[in-house]
Design a protein around this motif. Sequence first.
Motif, short mmCIF file in Angstrom:
data_model
loop_
_atom_site.label_atom_id
_atom_site.label_comp_id
_atom_site.label_asym_id
_atom_site.label_seq_id
_atom_site.Cartn_x
_atom_site.Cartn_y
_atom_site.Cartn_z
N VAL A 184 -13.06 53.91 17.46
CA VAL A 184 -11.94 54.52 18.17
C VAL A 184 -12.31 54.81 19.62
O VAL A 184 -13.32 55.46 19.89
CB VAL A 184 -11.52 55.84 17.48
N ASP A 185 -11.49 54.34 20.56
CA ASP A 185 -11.62 54.74 21.96
C ASP A 185 -10.86 56.05 22.09
O ASP A 185 -9.65 56.08 22.33
CB ASP A 185 -11.06 53.65 22.88
N ASN A 186 -11.58 57.13 21.92
CA ASN A 186 -11.00 58.45 21.69
C ASN A 186 -10.92 59.27 22.98
O ASN A 186 -11.89 59.39 23.72
CB ASN A 186 -11.86 59.18 20.65
N ILE A 187 -9.73 59.83 23.22
CA ILE A 187 -9.52 60.76 24.33
C ILE A 187 -9.11 62.09 23.71
O ILE A 187 -7.99 62.24 23.22
CB ILE A 187 -8.43 60.27 25.30
N ASN A 200 -10.89 65.72 31.92
CA ASN A 200 -9.88 65.66 32.97
C ASN A 200 -8.46 65.40 32.47
O ASN A 200 -7.50 65.55 33.24
CB ASN A 200 -10.24 64.55 33.97
N THR A 201 -8.31 65.02 31.22
CA THR A 201 -7.03 64.50 30.74
C THR A 201 -5.99 65.58 30.46
O THR A 201 -4.80 65.39 30.75
CB THR A 201 -7.26 63.67 29.46
N PHE A 202 -6.40 66.71 29.91
CA PHE A 202 -5.44 67.68 29.39
C PHE A 202 -5.35 68.94 30.24
O PHE A 202 -6.35 69.47 30.72
CB PHE A 202 -5.81 68.05 27.95
N GLN A 222 -6.82 58.61 33.60
CA GLN A 222 -7.42 57.42 34.21
C GLN A 222 -8.89 57.66 34.53
O GLN A 222 -9.74 56.79 34.36
CB GLN A 222 -6.65 57.04 35.49
N LYS A 223 -9.21 58.87 34.99
CA LYS A 223 -10.60 59.21 35.30
C LYS A 223 -11.46 59.17 34.03
O LYS A 223 -12.59 58.65 34.04
CB LYS A 223 -10.68 60.60 35.92
N LYS A 227 -14.63 56.93 32.99
CA LYS A 227 -15.88 57.62 32.68
C LYS A 227 -16.47 57.16 31.36
O LYS A 227 -17.69 56.98 31.23
CB LYS A 227 -15.63 59.13 32.65
N MET A 228 -15.61 56.96 30.36
CA MET A 228 -16.06 56.56 29.03
C MET A 228 -16.17 55.04 28.88
O MET A 228 -16.52 54.54 27.82
CB MET A 228 -15.12 57.13 27.97
#
Length: 256
Positions: A184-187, A200-202, A222-223, A227-228
């Motif tokens: 999983v490409d997890n955010i 940075n996302t939330f 996007q950052k 980063k990941m």
Amino acid sequence: MRKFRTDGKRMHKTAVFFSALILGAALLTGCGKKTEPPQESETQTKQETVSATEQAKANETGAVTNTQQAALVENDGQHSYLTGEKMDPEQVKQRPLAVMLNNILEGCPQTGTSKASIIYEAPVEGRITRLMGLFENYGDMDKIGYIRSSRDYFVYCALEFDAIYAHFGQATPYVGELLNSDRVDNISGPVAGINHPAPNTFLRTTERKMPHNVYLDIKGLQKDIDKMKYSRTYHDAHKPKFAFAADGQKPDNSKG
């Protein structure tokens, strides 16, 4: 949104039953004789042999059909994998973003859902449901909300679309290991059980009470994607989920 076609032959297993009825009459004189059990006839054996042969052919035909249908899913690179709509080829290559969304009164109305190509709704607990929106070309959006926690079945749905998966929290005993895996490409927000949160996302709004006030900031997302080092384009192993009718044609489901 265009209708998608689901061509495919349904295999019907056919069983042939053959029964032979032997009628015999015996004159009873003194002591009677026991009737011998009927022997399997040559006709019955032949019938069963033919049935097995026909079934083998049906199996072979089904395998060929599945291969043919798989070929139909190929995209020409000019239409969305999710909706079948005409799209710029560079945008077609971009992976979608799967986002977990609130779906109770305290978290409504949602923000950005009108831009979703697909929205899943599924029950979680306490007779409530949760949404997962799949967004294409989300770079021109401002924010998406309001974000809630993950469940494993939503993750598996997101994987079917090779999507980047965004959420805030999770039911740890059921989905934590999956989210932390390489699958999983997890955010995720910085919550317990997540090995690599996205810083940075939330963001939280002051207009609502916790936990119904978290939204996803696109610039921050996007950052974190960079980063990941998540791929922004579909992986080579990606297989489109839908097969769409060509432009100007109606889907043919006569064999579905």
